[in-house]
Design a protein around this motif. Sequence first.
Motif, short mmCIF file in Angstrom:
data_model
loop_
_atom_site.label_atom_id
_atom_site.label_comp_id
_atom_site.label_asym_id
_atom_site.label_seq_id
_atom_site.Cartn_x
_atom_site.Cartn_y
_atom_site.Cartn_z
N GLY A 12 0.79 -1.25 0.00
CA GLY A 12 0.00 0.00 0.00
C GLY A 12 0.81 1.28 0.00
N VAL A 13 2.11 1.17 -0.33
CA VAL A 13 2.88 2.41 -0.50
C VAL A 13 2.62 2.92 -1.92
CG1 VAL A 13 5.18 3.45 -0.67
CG2 VAL A 13 4.71 1.79 1.13
N ALA A 14 2.09 4.14 -2.02
CA ALA A 14 1.92 4.76 -3.34
C ALA A 14 3.01 5.81 -3.53
CB ALA A 14 0.54 5.40 -3.45
N ASN A 15 3.34 6.51 -2.46
CA ASN A 15 4.40 7.54 -2.51
C ASN A 15 4.83 7.86 -1.07
OD1 ASN A 15 2.45 9.32 -1.41
ND2 ASN A 15 1.68 9.72 -3.46
N ARG A 17 3.90 10.04 0.86
CA ARG A 17 2.85 10.59 1.74
C ARG A 17 1.91 9.50 2.22
NH1 ARG A 17 0.95 15.46 -1.94
NH2 ARG A 17 -0.57 15.83 -0.32
N SER A 18 2.11 8.29 1.72
CA SER A 18 1.24 7.16 2.10
C SER A 18 1.42 6.80 3.57
CB SER A 18 1.60 5.91 1.28
OG SER A 18 1.40 6.13 -0.08
N TYR A 21 3.96 4.20 4.00
CA TYR A 21 5.34 4.71 4.03
C TYR A 21 5.72 5.07 5.46
CZ TYR A 21 9.12 8.13 3.60
OH TYR A 21 10.29 8.83 3.77
N SER A 90 -2.48 -1.88 3.59
CA SER A 90 -2.84 -0.45 3.67
C SER A 90 -3.42 -0.02 2.32
CB SER A 90 -1.58 0.35 4.03
OG SER A 90 -1.89 1.71 4.21
N THR A 192 -3.53 12.27 1.75
CA THR A 192 -2.76 11.34 0.91
C THR A 192 -3.46 11.28 -0.45
OG1 THR A 192 -4.13 9.48 1.58
CG2 THR A 192 -2.16 9.88 2.91
N ALA A 194 -5.06 8.69 -1.75
CA ALA A 194 -6.38 8.06 -1.61
C ALA A 194 -7.39 9.06 -1.03
CB ALA A 194 -6.28 6.83 -0.72
#
Length: 253
Positions: A12-15, A17-18, A21, A90, A192, A194
């Motif tokens: 569930g790490v997109a960037n 700001r996740s 992360y 996540s 974030t 999402a």
Amino acid sequence: MVMEGKRGLIIGVANNRSIAYGIAKACKAQGADVILTYQNEKMQKRVQKVADELGVKNIYPLDVSKPEEIESLKEAVEKDYGKIDFLVHSVAFAPREALDGKFIDTTKEAFNIAMEISVYSLIEVVQKIEPILNDGASILTLTYLGSIRYIPHYNVMGVAKAALEASVRYLAVDLGERKIRINALSAGPIKTLAASGIGDFSEILKYNEKNSPLMKNVTIEEVGNSGMYLLSDLSSGVTGEVHFVDSGYNIMG
Ligand code: 0WD
């Protein structure tokens, strides 16, 4: 170092700001070895950047709606690392139009997508990854107050989070046989990728800041540290629980 000698898979790490992360960073800071996934080729570059920054060796593709990708991930992790000690889920998704306007207008299609990506994915990932979890491992998923209260525009995602929290309780019993724990962390609102899909999200942020006991919004560092505690042996007596990390907002009348 609370997580020394522990290795875990974080989905569930997109960037950077996740929330995932924030959790990965906190686990790394306490000595854990972390493995990351990326949803698709479009996300690969950004997740690779995060991996480089955190000193994460390997990233693997995983779209949770594709069972064969969960299977391949399990095989790749087993081959490259052996068994793991923690797992983070996540991930959530609902079509954008379902996160605006009225709940009464929710379509069957939006309902099914939200439930598949945001709820069933936890069950299926746990099912398929369980064989490579060590006894005593810890699993964490992310939820939100919209599961038990009306939150403007959260709509079908609130229903999905209620089902996710119930799934955590049922999984806790099944996994308890192997002393594997599973908990949900209910985070306060955080800006974030999402969250940007939820209508009037900046109003929710402002309202929470004004009306929570701590008079502030939470950061991914705070959520990361609490998540790390739930993944560590410090929480060895905790399972099936929903833990709020929201500046205390949920207790307010
Ligand atoms: O205020 C918030 N941000 C809160 C988020 C408050 C409370 C809970 N949460 C939850 C979310 O509902 C979600 O379960 O935290 C979890 C993580 O969300 P996030 O950190 O806020 O969001 P983001 O950084 O966007 O990461 C979620 C990622 C996706 O990003 P986008 O925005 O592109 O959908 O979940 C991943 C994807 O990388 N994701 C998937 N991964 C694999 N397969 C899939 C999929 N099918 N769909 C989404």
